[in-house]
Structures are given as C-alpha cells and as structure tokens.
Design an enzyme around this catalytic site. Structure first.
Site, PDB file in Angstrom:
ATOM      1  N   THR A 138      23.862  23.539  31.985  1.00 17.86           N
ATOM      2  CA  THR A 138      24.780  22.599  32.628  1.00 17.86           C
ATOM      3  C   THR A 138      24.307  22.375  34.054  1.00 17.86           C
ATOM      4  O   THR A 138      23.939  23.319  34.745  1.00 17.86           O
ATOM      5  CB  THR A 138      26.240  23.111  32.573  1.00 17.86           C
ATOM      6  N   GLN A 186      31.771  22.821  27.906  1.00  9.08           N
ATOM      7  CA  GLN A 186      32.018  21.385  28.089  1.00  9.08           C
ATOM      8  C   GLN A 186      31.668  20.639  26.807  1.00  9.08           C
ATOM      9  O   GLN A 186      31.876  19.441  26.711  1.00  9.08           O
ATOM     10  CB  GLN A 186      31.152  20.850  29.234  1.00  9.08           C
ATOM     11  N   HIS A 212      36.546  19.975  27.169  1.00 11.76           N
ATOM     12  CA  HIS A 212      36.597  18.542  26.836  1.00 11.76           C
ATOM     13  C   HIS A 212      37.133  18.286  25.433  1.00 11.76           C
ATOM     14  O   HIS A 212      36.958  17.196  24.891  1.00 11.76           O
ATOM     15  CB  HIS A 212      35.205  17.916  27.009  1.00 11.76           C
ATOM     16  N   CYS A 241      47.425   8.392  10.577  1.00 12.39           N
ATOM     17  CA  CYS A 241      48.318   9.543  10.479  1.00 12.39           C
ATOM     18  C   CYS A 241      49.120   9.466   9.187  1.00 12.39           C
ATOM     19  O   CYS A 241      49.700   8.425   8.876  1.00 12.39           O
ATOM     20  CB  CYS A 241      49.243   9.537  11.697  1.00 12.39           C
TER      21      CYS A 241
HETATM   22 ZN    ZN Z   1      51.453  10.101  13.711  1.00 12.75          ZN
END
Ligand code: ZN
Length: 244
Positions: free
Chosen positions: A186, A98, A116, A145
C-alpha cells in the site's frame, strides 16, 4: 533488516497488518492505479455512486466483468497465507485491508477489518438487506432484493460513499492499540485509509513497510523498509521468525 523486522514482530504485544492492492497483485488482481491499473481500462465513473443510481445496468455489467468474472477466479498467495499463519501463532492480532477481494478470509485469517467493504456481500439500496454473492444470480442484471425488489449493489465503497462501519472505527482503534504495524502493498495514496499508519505511528507503534518500491510512507513513518514484493518479503520474514 529481516532479522530486525522478525524480532519486532515476535516481541510485539499487539501486531497489526495493513494491506493494500499490492498484496493481491501476485494473486492476479490488477491494481486500480498505475500503468496497468484498472482505471486505464475502465472509466472510474462506473464506480461513482451517482452514476450507479442513474446507469445501474451498465454499471453492473462492468462490475460483473471485473469484480466477479475476473476477481472471482483468484486465490490467496504466500503473503496472505503468511499473515493467517502469524495470526494462528498469536503473533498477529488483526488485518486491516483496503482490498475488497476476500483473499485474507480465503487464506484463513480470522480478524479482518475490510475498510472498503467486501465483494462477497451485496446490499439492497432500498431496505439495506444483505446477501451473500453465492445466493445471487448475476445472469440477470441488475440483481434485485427478494424482499422488496430493490436494486442490489456490491457492499463495497463507491466514490461518493462513506467508509462502512464498524470497519472504520475498528481500523482506527487497531491503529491506536498496535505496538507493531506491518504495511504491505500500500502506497498511501487513498484517503482516509492512508491516515491509519500515521495514526499507529503517533500512538507509538513501530512500522515495518513492505513494498517493491518506496512510497509516501517510506520517509515519513516507516521504521524498517523491506523493498520487496509481498510474497517474497513475507516468505523471508517467516524464515527469519522460524530461526529466532
Ligand atoms: Zn430490499
């Protein structure tokens, strides 16, 4: 108890480990919940996907502080290394974690299902291109990006997001196939990850639980409870395995 657990691991055909925040605490990563948890210091809203969309810069500042400046310095501990060693000896088939800290990979584990997601990866919110964190400069926030100038987000699950695939399907498949399941650090508070151990149990796996104190699992699905921190328990377990 340790001898029995060691025998269970050694005799199993398909042993799988399931780890949570407790295994990384001894590496210096604070847990999210509890008295000294990150949620006492930071507003969990920062990790709500809607908040991220609307307050991207602020969200990223906190994310950089916690996840990259703080988590970025930590290294695996004896428990992470022990799991990698068990895999190398063909006594462990996979780790389901996790945690988003990459420490299982850093320790040398090969089959790791990151339920996750992972902080090592960033994803573009517009074109879904993926980047490695090492390719990205976090001095200018938010990172963008290269292809479409969209905003990048750590490729970990935020509140309000679905569990990433194929991690979800792979994790539940591992739970179905396992005949030995080791829970480490956990406590069973986070859904839907907390449904994985009962799934393993109902498919016939025997469960070893390693936690410093009893958890939701202890009286429900656990067969052998090793009440100990992750590193000490794994060290004792490895000694027992060597002595068999
Ligand atoms: Zn992008």
């Amino acid at each position: 108890m340790y001898t029995r657990a060691a025998q269970m691991i050694k005799l199993s055909k398909r042993c799988v480990a399931f780890t949570g925040a407790g295994i990384s605490v001894e590496s210096g990563i604070p847990p999210f919940r509890g008295k000294n948890g990150l949620w006492n210091k930071y507003d969990p809203q920062i990790f709500d996907i809607q908040y991220f969309y609307t307050h991207t810069h602020h969200s990223w500042e906190v994310i950089r502080d916690i996840f990259y400046d703080l988590f970025g310095k930590v290294t695996p501990n004896a428990a992470h290394y022990a799991l990698a060693e068990l895999e190398a000896r063909k006594m462990l088939s996979a780790v389901i974690t996790q945690n988003v800290d990459n420490l299982h990979y850093d320790a040398g584990s090969i089959v790791v299902h990151e339920f996750h997601g992972s902080l090592k990866n960033l994803v573009c919110l517009d074109c879904r291109s993926k980047y490695k964190i090492s390719e990205i400069d976090l001095n200018v926030l938010p990172p963008r990006c290269e292809k479409c100038n969209g905003i990048l987000k750590p490729d970990v699950i935020f509140f309000g997001e679905a569990i990433p695939e194929p991690a979800q399907t792979d994790s539940f498949n591992e739970a179905k196939k396992a005949d030995c399941f080791i829970l480490i650090g956990t406590t069973g508070m986070v859904a839907p990850a907390n449904m994985i151990p009962p799934k393993a149990k109902s498919n016939g796996a025997q469960l070893i639980e390693i936690n410093p104190y009893p958890s939701e699992y202890t009286d429900s699905v656990t067969d052998i409870f090793l009440e100990e921190t992750a590193t000490r328990a794994m060290e004792k377990l490895m000694e027992e395995i060597d002595n068999l």
